[in-house]
Design a protein around this motif. Structure first.
Motif, PDB file in Angstrom:
ATOM      1  N   LEU A  95     -51.517  40.460  -3.696  1.00  0.00           N
ATOM      2  CA  LEU A  95     -50.070  39.786  -3.499  1.00  0.00           C
ATOM      3  C   LEU A  95     -49.310  40.718  -2.294  1.00  0.00           C
ATOM      4  N   ILE A  96     -48.763  39.794  -1.318  1.00  0.00           N
ATOM      5  CA  ILE A  96     -48.025  40.634  -0.054  1.00  0.00           C
ATOM      6  C   ILE A  96     -46.880  40.276  -0.128  1.00  0.00           C
ATOM      7  N   SER A  97     -45.975  40.939   0.742  1.00  0.00           N
ATOM      8  CA  SER A  97     -44.494  40.544   1.092  1.00  0.00           C
ATOM      9  C   SER A  97     -44.667  40.002   2.331  1.00  0.00           C
ATOM     10  N   ALA A  98     -43.666  39.021   2.755  1.00  0.00           N
ATOM     11  CA  ALA A  98     -43.588  38.219   4.055  1.00  0.00           C
ATOM     12  C   ALA A  98     -43.761  39.159   5.060  1.00  0.00           C
ATOM     13  N   ASP A  99     -43.389  40.451   5.077  1.00  0.00           N
ATOM     14  CA  ASP A  99     -43.444  41.109   6.242  1.00  0.00           C
ATOM     15  C   ASP A  99     -44.704  42.085   6.393  1.00  0.00           C
ATOM     16  N   SER A 141     -50.367  38.213   6.607  1.00  0.00           N
ATOM     17  CA  SER A 141     -48.946  38.092   6.978  1.00  0.00           C
ATOM     18  C   SER A 141     -48.954  37.533   8.245  1.00  0.00           C
ATOM     19  N   GLY A 142     -49.707  37.849   9.302  1.00  0.00           N
ATOM     20  CA  GLY A 142     -49.887  37.300  10.632  1.00  0.00           C
ATOM     21  C   GLY A 142     -50.312  35.790  10.252  1.00  0.00           C
ATOM     22  N   VAL A 143     -51.765  35.950   9.681  1.00  0.00           N
ATOM     23  CA  VAL A 143     -52.259  34.444   9.443  1.00  0.00           C
ATOM     24  C   VAL A 143     -51.271  33.320   8.870  1.00  0.00           C
ATOM     25  N   SER A 199     -50.133  30.180  10.741  1.00  0.00           N
ATOM     26  CA  SER A 199     -50.358  28.776  10.113  1.00  0.00           C
ATOM     27  C   SER A 199     -48.933  28.251  10.285  1.00  0.00           C
ATOM     28  N   ARG A 200     -47.822  28.560   9.780  1.00  0.00           N
ATOM     29  CA  ARG A 200     -46.404  27.782   9.922  1.00  0.00           C
ATOM     30  C   ARG A 200     -46.407  27.350  11.248  1.00  0.00           C
ATOM     31  N   THR A 201     -46.582  27.897  12.212  1.00  0.00           N
ATOM     32  CA  THR A 201     -46.272  27.376  13.448  1.00  0.00           C
ATOM     33  C   THR A 201     -47.074  26.390  13.755  1.00  0.00           C
ATOM     34  N   LEU A 202     -48.144  26.052  13.273  1.00  0.00           N
ATOM     35  CA  LEU A 202     -48.934  24.889  13.447  1.00  0.00           C
ATOM     36  C   LEU A 202     -48.556  23.533  12.736  1.00  0.00           C
ATOM     37  N   ALA A 203     -47.189  23.606  12.005  1.00  0.00           N
ATOM     38  CA  ALA A 203     -46.792  22.316  11.424  1.00  0.00           C
ATOM     39  C   ALA A 203     -46.631  21.097  12.296  1.00  0.00           C
ATOM     40  N   ARG A 233     -48.039  25.174   2.961  1.00  0.00           N
ATOM     41  CA  ARG A 233     -48.530  25.424   1.610  1.00  0.00           C
ATOM     42  C   ARG A 233     -49.607  26.066   1.394  1.00  0.00           C
ATOM     43  N   GLN A 234     -50.604  26.193   2.490  1.00  0.00           N
ATOM     44  CA  GLN A 234     -51.890  26.825   2.235  1.00  0.00           C
ATOM     45  C   GLN A 234     -52.668  27.265   3.500  1.00  0.00           C
ATOM     46  N   THR A 235     -53.453  28.201   3.559  1.00  0.00           N
ATOM     47  CA  THR A 235     -54.060  28.488   4.443  1.00  0.00           C
ATOM     48  C   THR A 235     -55.652  28.847   3.985  1.00  0.00           C
ATOM     49  N   LEU A 236     -56.477  28.340   4.666  1.00  0.00           N
ATOM     50  CA  LEU A 236     -57.856  28.454   4.256  1.00  0.00           C
ATOM     51  C   LEU A 236     -58.944  28.776   5.392  1.00  0.00           C
TER      52      LEU A 236
END
Length: 133
Positions: A23-27, A50-52, A56-60, A71-74
């Protein structure tokens, strides 16, 4: 690190093929890890995930709508999978698994964990104690 949350993460390992959970924080800070996962390795994973997640969000926009919610990265490797999902405001749950894992089972368990973790990660609102004189 929150040991109270670590025991919850261990339940992800009940799925055959699940290896580790963090479980990680956004930072990129480690909030909790499964008990059998080395802390130094978990810290490295937290920073990388966090970097991944950010990438991933940048690719929306690639899915034609830049305002879609991530939602999810695999990520697939020759030797297994890495799953990363949102675990509430500013937190992410990552699980690694062997190639044989049932992907539906592990993602379902992760969603169950997120529901449980959400209750633990949110702080109840303060009660209004009235005005002070």
């Amino acid at each position: 690190m929150n040991d109270d949350l670590s025991w919850m993460l261990d339940s992800a390992l009940e799925i055959p093929g699940a290896l580790h959970a963090v479980l990680i924080s956004a930072d990129g800070l480690l909030m909790a890890r499964t008990q059998d996962f080395d802390k130094d390795d978990a810290d490295r994973v937290a920073a990388a995930m966090s970097g991944v997640q950010s990438l991933s969000r940048t690719l929306a926009f690639f899915c034609e709508d830049p305002h879609q919610a991530w939602r999810q990265t695999l990520v697939e490797f020759d030797g297994g999978w890495v799953f990363l999902i949102s675990a509430g405001e500013g937190a992410y749950l990552g699980v690694s698994a062997s190639p044989e894992v049932d992907m539906a089972d592990i993602t379902f368990r992760m969603q169950q964990l997120v529901a449980q973790l959400g209750k633990r990660l949110t702080t109840p609102p303060r009660e209004n104690l009235g005005t002070r004189s």
